[in-house]
Design a protein around this motif. Structure first.
Motif, mmCIF file in Angstrom:
data_model
loop_
_atom_site.group_PDB
_atom_site.id
_atom_site.type_symbol
_atom_site.label_atom_id
_atom_site.label_comp_id
_atom_site.label_asym_id
_atom_site.label_seq_id
_atom_site.Cartn_x
_atom_site.Cartn_y
_atom_site.Cartn_z
ATOM 1 N N SER A 104 0.897 -0.909 -0.274
ATOM 2 C CA SER A 104 0.180 -0.041 -0.292
ATOM 3 C C SER A 104 1.163 1.402 0.054
ATOM 4 C CB SER A 104 -1.202 0.503 1.405
ATOM 5 O OG SER A 104 -1.864 1.046 1.445
ATOM 6 N N GLY A 105 1.735 1.084 0.854
ATOM 7 C CA GLY A 105 3.173 2.617 0.969
ATOM 8 C C GLY A 105 3.426 2.404 -0.514
ATOM 9 N N LEU A 106 3.608 1.346 -1.171
ATOM 10 C CA LEU A 106 4.338 1.643 -2.053
ATOM 11 C C LEU A 106 3.504 2.048 -3.349
ATOM 12 C CD1 LEU A 106 6.605 -1.383 -1.876
ATOM 13 C CD2 LEU A 106 8.044 0.747 -2.526
ATOM 14 N N GLU A 107 2.720 1.717 -3.317
ATOM 15 C CA GLU A 107 1.728 2.717 -4.524
ATOM 16 C C GLU A 107 1.435 3.604 -4.355
ATOM 17 O OE1 GLU A 107 -2.125 -0.603 -5.331
ATOM 18 O OE2 GLU A 107 -2.241 -0.083 -3.493
ATOM 19 N N LYS A 108 1.258 4.058 -2.972
ATOM 20 C CA LYS A 108 1.347 5.916 -2.890
ATOM 21 C C LYS A 108 2.633 6.211 -3.429
ATOM 22 C CE LYS A 108 -2.135 5.434 0.769
ATOM 23 N NZ LYS A 108 -1.630 5.113 2.438
ATOM 24 N N LEU A 158 4.879 -2.114 -10.821
ATOM 25 C CA LEU A 158 4.562 -3.165 -8.799
ATOM 26 C C LEU A 158 4.225 -4.173 -9.231
ATOM 27 C CD1 LEU A 158 5.745 -2.560 -6.072
ATOM 28 C CD2 LEU A 158 3.394 -1.121 -6.043
ATOM 29 N N ARG A 159 4.765 -5.266 -8.580
ATOM 30 C CA ARG A 159 4.009 -6.694 -8.169
ATOM 31 C C ARG A 159 4.372 -7.126 -6.447
ATOM 32 N NH1 ARG A 159 7.654 -5.293 -11.824
ATOM 33 N NH2 ARG A 159 9.322 -7.168 -11.796
ATOM 34 N N GLY A 160 3.392 -7.959 -6.872
ATOM 35 C CA GLY A 160 3.478 -8.835 -5.462
ATOM 36 C C GLY A 160 2.987 -8.384 -4.224
ATOM 37 N N GLN A 161 1.856 -8.446 -4.709
ATOM 38 C CA GLN A 161 -0.101 -8.031 -4.039
ATOM 39 C C GLN A 161 -0.288 -8.994 -3.525
ATOM 40 O OE1 GLN A 161 -2.098 -6.024 -5.638
ATOM 41 N NE2 GLN A 161 -3.346 -4.837 -3.454
ATOM 42 N N GLY A 162 -0.411 -9.075 -2.435
ATOM 43 C CA GLY A 162 -0.945 -10.561 -1.459
ATOM 44 C C GLY A 162 0.057 -11.694 -1.676
ATOM 45 N N GLU A 163 1.512 -11.088 -1.954
ATOM 46 C CA GLU A 163 2.867 -12.182 -1.921
ATOM 47 C C GLU A 163 3.544 -12.112 -0.503
ATOM 48 O OE1 GLU A 163 3.217 -14.806 -3.814
ATOM 49 O OE2 GLU A 163 1.039 -14.192 -4.996
ATOM 50 N N GLY A 164 3.151 -11.238 0.787
ATOM 51 C CA GLY A 164 3.747 -10.906 1.932
ATOM 52 C C GLY A 164 4.931 -10.211 1.393
ATOM 53 N N THR A 165 6.088 -9.827 2.110
ATOM 54 C CA THR A 165 7.042 -8.933 1.457
ATOM 55 C C THR A 165 7.566 -9.332 0.444
ATOM 56 O OG1 THR A 165 8.756 -10.587 2.870
ATOM 57 C CG2 THR A 165 7.140 -8.274 3.873
ATOM 58 N N PHE A 166 7.484 -10.069 -0.619
ATOM 59 C CA PHE A 166 7.953 -10.374 -1.920
ATOM 60 C C PHE A 166 7.394 -9.753 -2.589
ATOM 61 C CE2 PHE A 166 9.093 -14.854 0.449
ATOM 62 C CZ PHE A 166 10.038 -14.654 0.821
ATOM 63 N N GLN A 179 6.956 -1.466 11.088
ATOM 64 C CA GLN A 179 7.935 -0.549 11.451
ATOM 65 C C GLN A 179 9.386 0.056 10.725
ATOM 66 O OE1 GLN A 179 7.689 -3.714 13.256
ATOM 67 N NE2 GLN A 179 9.784 -4.386 14.235
ATOM 68 N N HIS A 180 9.505 -1.594 10.341
ATOM 69 C CA HIS A 180 10.846 -1.705 9.289
ATOM 70 C C HIS A 180 9.806 -0.987 8.087
ATOM 71 C CE1 HIS A 180 11.805 -5.401 12.781
ATOM 72 N NE2 HIS A 180 12.475 -4.233 12.382
ATOM 73 N N ALA A 181 9.186 -1.605 7.841
ATOM 74 C CA ALA A 181 8.687 -0.697 6.371
ATOM 75 C C ALA A 181 8.242 0.434 6.375
ATOM 76 C CB ALA A 181 6.673 -1.521 6.342
ATOM 77 N N ASP A 182 7.862 1.156 7.604
ATOM 78 C CA ASP A 182 8.227 2.571 7.475
ATOM 79 C C ASP A 182 9.211 3.045 7.111
ATOM 80 O OD1 ASP A 182 5.174 2.979 8.422
ATOM 81 O OD2 ASP A 182 5.219 2.538 10.494
ATOM 82 N N ILE A 183 10.086 3.139 8.271
ATOM 83 C CA ILE A 183 11.735 3.367 7.287
ATOM 84 C C ILE A 183 12.287 3.003 5.698
ATOM 85 C CG2 ILE A 183 14.459 2.578 8.295
ATOM 86 C CD1 ILE A 183 13.048 1.574 11.115
ATOM 87 N N PHE A 184 11.574 1.524 5.458
ATOM 88 C CA PHE A 184 12.284 1.482 4.216
ATOM 89 C C PHE A 184 11.037 2.286 3.461
ATOM 90 C CE2 PHE A 184 10.931 -0.063 0.191
ATOM 91 C CZ PHE A 184 11.459 -0.266 -0.418
#
Length: 124
Positions: free
Chosen positions: A39-43, A55-63, A107-112
């Motif tokens: 969701s953050g990457l989409e924005k 952008l791909r990987g929706q529904g595939e976890g963090t991959f 929290q790691h996703a936010d940093i990324f």
């Protein structure tokens, strides 16, 4: 007929790893964090559509992966992300990939995501 089951120490190690994955509910963490990260990457991709394509990987976890505009742009981006403390890798002809560990959380996703946005903004 004899079947070799492998090294007993490796089997015990695998069993311990599986136990921790279950105990910490890491598969659910990967799913929830992946949805949050995507969701953050989409924005961000809407702000930088020429930089985050396909952008791909929706529904595939963090991959998750996406394409860059060119190989030189991708390689420069990956080098710049290291300056922001993020180690990522290339894949395929133009792609950037994320393959974080199972303990990667929101929290790691936010940093990324903050680092990604800062990197893309600094590149112009």
């Amino acid at each position: 007929m004899y079947f070799r089951m492998g090294d007993p120490i490796r089997a015990l190690t695998a069993q311990a790893i599986i136990g921790e994955i279950k105990r910490l509910d890491l598969l659910n963490n990967v799913k929830e964090t992946g949805d949050y990260l995507y969701s953050g990457l989409e924005k961000i991709s809407k702000r930088f559509p020429s930089r985050i394509q396909n952008l791909r990987g929706q529904g595939e976890g963090t991959f998750i992966a996406w394409d860059e505009s060119s190989v030189p742009a991708r390689d420069k981006f990956l080098g710049n992300m290291k300056k922001f403390g993020v180690n990522m890798g290339p894949t395929g002809d133009l792609s950037v990939r994320l393959r974080p560990m199972l303990v990667f959380g929101k929290q790691h996703a936010d940093i990324f995501l903050e680092s990604l946005e800062a990197c893309l903004s600094s590149e112009g």
